[in-house]
Design a protein around this motif. Structure first.
Motif, PDB file in Angstrom:
ATOM      1  N   TYR A  74       4.670   3.609  -6.768  1.00 17.93           N
ATOM      2  CA  TYR A  74       4.411   3.357  -8.192  1.00 17.93           C
ATOM      3  C   TYR A  74       4.988   4.489  -9.053  1.00 17.93           C
ATOM      4  N   ALA A  75       4.788   5.727  -8.612  1.00 19.17           N
ATOM      5  CA  ALA A  75       5.297   6.867  -9.370  1.00 19.17           C
ATOM      6  C   ALA A  75       6.828   6.856  -9.407  1.00 19.17           C
ATOM      7  N   TRP A  76       7.440   6.518  -8.264  1.00 18.69           N
ATOM      8  CA  TRP A  76       8.903   6.455  -8.209  1.00 18.69           C
ATOM      9  C   TRP A  76       9.423   5.384  -9.167  1.00 18.69           C
ATOM     10  N   CYS A  77       8.811   4.221  -9.140  1.00 21.94           N
ATOM     11  CA  CYS A  77       9.263   3.127 -10.011  1.00 21.94           C
ATOM     12  C   CYS A  77       9.154   3.511 -11.484  1.00 21.94           C
ATOM     13  N   GLU A  78       8.086   4.220 -11.838  1.00 20.45           N
ATOM     14  CA  GLU A  78       7.942   4.691 -13.217  1.00 20.45           C
ATOM     15  C   GLU A  78       9.044   5.685 -13.564  1.00 20.45           C
ATOM     16  N   GLN A  79       9.251   6.647 -12.694  1.00 19.17           N
ATOM     17  CA  GLN A  79      10.210   7.713 -12.970  1.00 19.17           C
ATOM     18  C   GLN A  79      11.649   7.208 -13.010  1.00 19.17           C
ATOM     19  N   HIS A  80      11.970   6.249 -12.116  1.00 20.46           N
ATOM     20  CA  HIS A  80      13.355   5.796 -11.986  1.00 20.46           C
ATOM     21  C   HIS A  80      13.595   4.431 -12.640  1.00 20.46           C
ATOM     22  N   ARG A  81      12.606   3.976 -13.398  1.00 19.35           N
ATOM     23  CA  ARG A  81      12.733   2.747 -14.176  1.00 19.35           C
ATOM     24  C   ARG A  81      13.080   1.538 -13.307  1.00 19.35           C
ATOM     25  N   VAL A  82      12.406   1.455 -12.178  1.00 19.29           N
ATOM     26  CA  VAL A  82      12.534   0.288 -11.301  1.00 19.29           C
ATOM     27  C   VAL A  82      11.496  -0.738 -11.745  1.00 19.29           C
ATOM     28  N   ALA A  83      11.913  -1.966 -11.994  1.00 27.26           N
ATOM     29  CA  ALA A  83      11.002  -3.006 -12.460  1.00 27.26           C
ATOM     30  C   ALA A  83       9.888  -3.230 -11.443  1.00 27.26           C
ATOM     31  N   HIS A  84       8.645  -3.175 -11.947  1.00 27.17           N
ATOM     32  CA  HIS A  84       7.489  -3.366 -11.081  1.00 27.17           C
ATOM     33  C   HIS A  84       6.319  -3.784 -11.954  1.00 27.17           C
ATOM     34  N   GLN A  85       5.260  -4.256 -11.305  1.00 25.71           N
ATOM     35  CA  GLN A  85       4.076  -4.694 -12.044  1.00 25.71           C
ATOM     36  C   GLN A  85       2.859  -4.627 -11.135  1.00 25.71           C
ATOM     37  N   ARG A  86       1.780  -4.013 -11.616  1.00 25.32           N
ATOM     38  CA  ARG A  86       0.500  -4.037 -10.879  1.00 25.32           C
ATOM     39  C   ARG A  86      -0.170  -5.373 -11.181  1.00 25.32           C
ATOM     40  N   ILE A  87       0.325  -6.383 -10.546  1.00 30.12           N
ATOM     41  CA  ILE A  87      -0.099  -7.753 -10.880  1.00 30.12           C
ATOM     42  C   ILE A  87      -1.475  -8.087 -10.304  1.00 30.12           C
ATOM     43  N   GLY A  88      -1.852  -7.405  -9.232  1.00 36.11           N
ATOM     44  CA  GLY A  88      -3.133  -7.683  -8.586  1.00 36.11           C
ATOM     45  C   GLY A  88      -3.052  -8.842  -7.612  1.00 36.11           C
ATOM     46  N   LYS A  89      -3.938  -8.805  -6.638  1.00 33.01           N
ATOM     47  CA  LYS A  89      -3.952  -9.831  -5.589  1.00 33.01           C
ATOM     48  C   LYS A  89      -5.357 -10.361  -5.409  1.00 33.01           C
ATOM     49  N   LEU A  90      -5.461 -11.666  -5.166  1.00 31.17           N
ATOM     50  CA  LEU A  90      -6.725 -12.290  -4.821  1.00 31.17           C
ATOM     51  C   LEU A  90      -6.684 -12.699  -3.355  1.00 31.17           C
ATOM     52  N   LEU A  91      -7.622 -12.176  -2.594  1.00 25.79           N
ATOM     53  CA  LEU A  91      -7.771 -12.533  -1.184  1.00 25.79           C
ATOM     54  C   LEU A  91      -8.909 -13.543  -1.125  1.00 25.79           C
ATOM     55  N   VAL A  92      -8.585 -14.775  -0.714  1.00 25.42           N
ATOM     56  CA  VAL A  92      -9.487 -15.904  -0.935  1.00 25.42           C
ATOM     57  C   VAL A  92     -10.118 -16.399   0.365  1.00 25.42           C
ATOM     58  N   ALA A  93     -11.445 -16.524   0.346  1.00 23.92           N
ATOM     59  CA  ALA A  93     -12.169 -17.255   1.394  1.00 23.92           C
ATOM     60  C   ALA A  93     -12.276 -18.697   0.918  1.00 23.92           C
ATOM     61  N   VAL A  94     -11.569 -19.607   1.583  1.00 28.39           N
ATOM     62  CA  VAL A  94     -11.517 -20.973   1.068  1.00 28.39           C
ATOM     63  C   VAL A  94     -12.812 -21.744   1.323  1.00 28.39           C
ATOM     64  N   SER A  95     -13.636 -21.249   2.233  1.00 28.63           N
ATOM     65  CA  SER A  95     -14.912 -21.925   2.532  1.00 28.63           C
ATOM     66  C   SER A  95     -15.983 -20.880   2.818  1.00 28.63           C
ATOM     67  N   ASP A  96     -17.234 -21.329   2.843  1.00 26.69           N
ATOM     68  CA  ASP A  96     -18.333 -20.418   3.148  1.00 26.69           C
ATOM     69  C   ASP A  96     -18.190 -19.816   4.543  1.00 26.69           C
ATOM     70  N   ALA A  97     -17.564 -20.564   5.439  1.00 24.93           N
ATOM     71  CA  ALA A  97     -17.406 -20.080   6.810  1.00 24.93           C
ATOM     72  C   ALA A  97     -16.538 -18.823   6.875  1.00 24.93           C
ATOM     73  N   GLU A  98     -15.735 -18.576   5.850  1.00 28.70           N
ATOM     74  CA  GLU A  98     -14.840 -17.427   5.856  1.00 28.70           C
ATOM     75  C   GLU A  98     -15.417 -16.210   5.131  1.00 28.70           C
ATOM     76  N   ARG A  99     -16.631 -16.338   4.616  1.00 24.66           N
ATOM     77  CA  ARG A  99     -17.227 -15.215   3.888  1.00 24.66           C
ATOM     78  C   ARG A  99     -17.378 -13.976   4.770  1.00 24.66           C
ATOM     79  N   GLY A 100     -17.743 -14.193   6.026  1.00 27.60           N
ATOM     80  CA  GLY A 100     -17.905 -13.059   6.928  1.00 27.60           C
ATOM     81  C   GLY A 100     -16.599 -12.311   7.131  1.00 27.60           C
ATOM     82  N   THR A 101     -15.498 -13.055   7.258  1.00 30.74           N
ATOM     83  CA  THR A 101     -14.185 -12.427   7.414  1.00 30.74           C
ATOM     84  C   THR A 101     -13.814 -11.643   6.168  1.00 30.74           C
TER      85      THR A 101
END
Length: 368
Positions: A74-101
């Motif tokens: 992240y620091a390198w991209c800022e300093q050297h003007r490399v296009a980047h974005q802290r877009i964020g990620k969602l890690l999804v449990a598609v069912s209740d059975a996956e809540r433990g995982t």
């Protein structure tokens, strides 16, 4: 015979990061690359994700170097003007059975030092991403994306500013100990060459083991097996329904993180990668994969229009573990490991190798 201080073999993210870190005006640094372009293989054929460091076993190089590399990147991209974005990620449990995982992944990430994950209820998930189906999720605000090609160019520019030189279409076939250095023999633009280097970094990626097998003094037991693991991607035409990266939970006994949804810097949505072990390099993406991809994607994106999926591209992971085997760690092999002064081999640098590249280069610099 020409003599240089540092020879770096491979102009992917690892080789270029090492060059950017090590090059100095008073020391000669040469980067050689067998292809006609930098980053022709794994470095430019991936999800272009800046990983937060959620999945890797605590204490492993993957875990440590991902976290360190993330902040450096992240620091390198800022300093050297490399296009980047802290877009964020969602890690999804598609069912209740996956809540433990999901809870296990949260605990693992925290043990690795990732302290900003935010658990989300089903309602909170729907508010953030209405198109995503899931029972619960984790939000990783430190996950991001970057323009990997611009990153590679910035590394090369930084190295060249310090006097490093890049030579393309140049393959090193053998390395032989000679006095206090190494003699590299190979071909450049079809012509045979030899040169002497005080220190050598084998950052050959998919071809690192091939060179290691032709390195004098390196015992066969020191060369880990290479397992080629293909990951294919499909592009999704039209406007993306997502504002974040969307990841399903990793499937048990597989070598990947599941077919996830990523966005590039231009906003193009793509899905992938899948996992397929190969015997030889193959970058083809078969149209017939559309339906298996669609079935996997619909687990978390039920409104997917499969007609908008088109074959994109594929990459090859240089894995050290085979199908059904536990995931192997990065292998940074220096003189302390193999007993050969002036040589470092970088083996098995798959994901999160792009994220970790600057941190790996720092570790290499400590050895030298």
């Amino acid at each position: 015979m020409d003599s240089i201080d540092t020879l770096i073999i491979g102009a992917g993210a690892l080789g270029l990061a090492c060059a950017a870190r090590l090059a100095q005006p008073q020391h000669s640094t040469l980067i050689v690359e067998a292809e006609t372009l930098i980053g022709s293989h794994t470095s430019s054929r991936n999800s272009e994700v800046i990983h937060a460091g959620l999945y890797y076993p605590p204490g492993t190089l993957k875990a440590e170097l991902c976290l360190e590399g993330r902040e450096r990147l992240y620091a390198w991209c800022e300093q050297h003007r490399v296009a980047h974005q802290r877009i964020g990620k969602l890690l999804v449990a598609v069912s209740d059975a996956e809540r433990g995982t999901l809870e296990h992944l949260l605990s693992n990430a925290q043990a690795c030092g990732v302290d900003d994950l935010q658990p989300l209820t089903q309602r909170q998930l729907q508010q953030l991403e209405p198109a995503v189906r899931g029972a619960a999720a984790l939000l990783s605000p430190s996950t991001g994306i970057l323009d990997s090609h611009a990153f590679l160019q910035s590394l090369l520019f930084a190295a060249e500013q310090q006097g490093a030189q890049l030579v393309l279409q140049t393959r090193v076939d053998t390395l032989e100990q000679h006095g206090d250095g190494w003699i590299a023999t190979g071909t450049s633009a079809g012509e045979a060459f030899q040169l002497k280097a005080q220190r050598v970094i084998n950052a050959g990626g998919l071809f690192a083991q091939q060179l290691a097998q032709q390195t004098s003094g390196l015992a066969a037991a020191q060369i880990p097996p290479l397992h080629l693991c293909q990951g294919r991607y499909f592009s999704y035409s039209g406007r993306s329904p997502f504002q974040h990266l969307i990841y399903p939970l990793p499937q048990a006994n597989t070598a990947g993180l599941g077919i996830h949804a990523t966005l590039d810097i231009g906003g193009q949505l793509r899905f992938g990668p899948d996992v397929q072990y190969l015997d030889t390099l193959d970058y083809q993406v078969d149209e017939q994969l559309r339906e298996p991809f669609a079935a996997a994607i619909r687990r978390y994106f039920p409104d997917l229009d499969a007609s908008r999926l088109t074959p994109g591209y594929s990459g090859i992971r240089p894995k050290l573990s085979g199908a059904g085997e536990p995931a192997a760690d990065f292998l940074l092999q220096g003189p302390a490991e193999h007993g050969l002064p002036g040589l470092i081999n970088l083996f098995g640098i798959e994901s999160p190798g792009l994220t970790a590249s600057l941190a790996i280069a720092e570790r290499v610099a400590r050895v030298f």
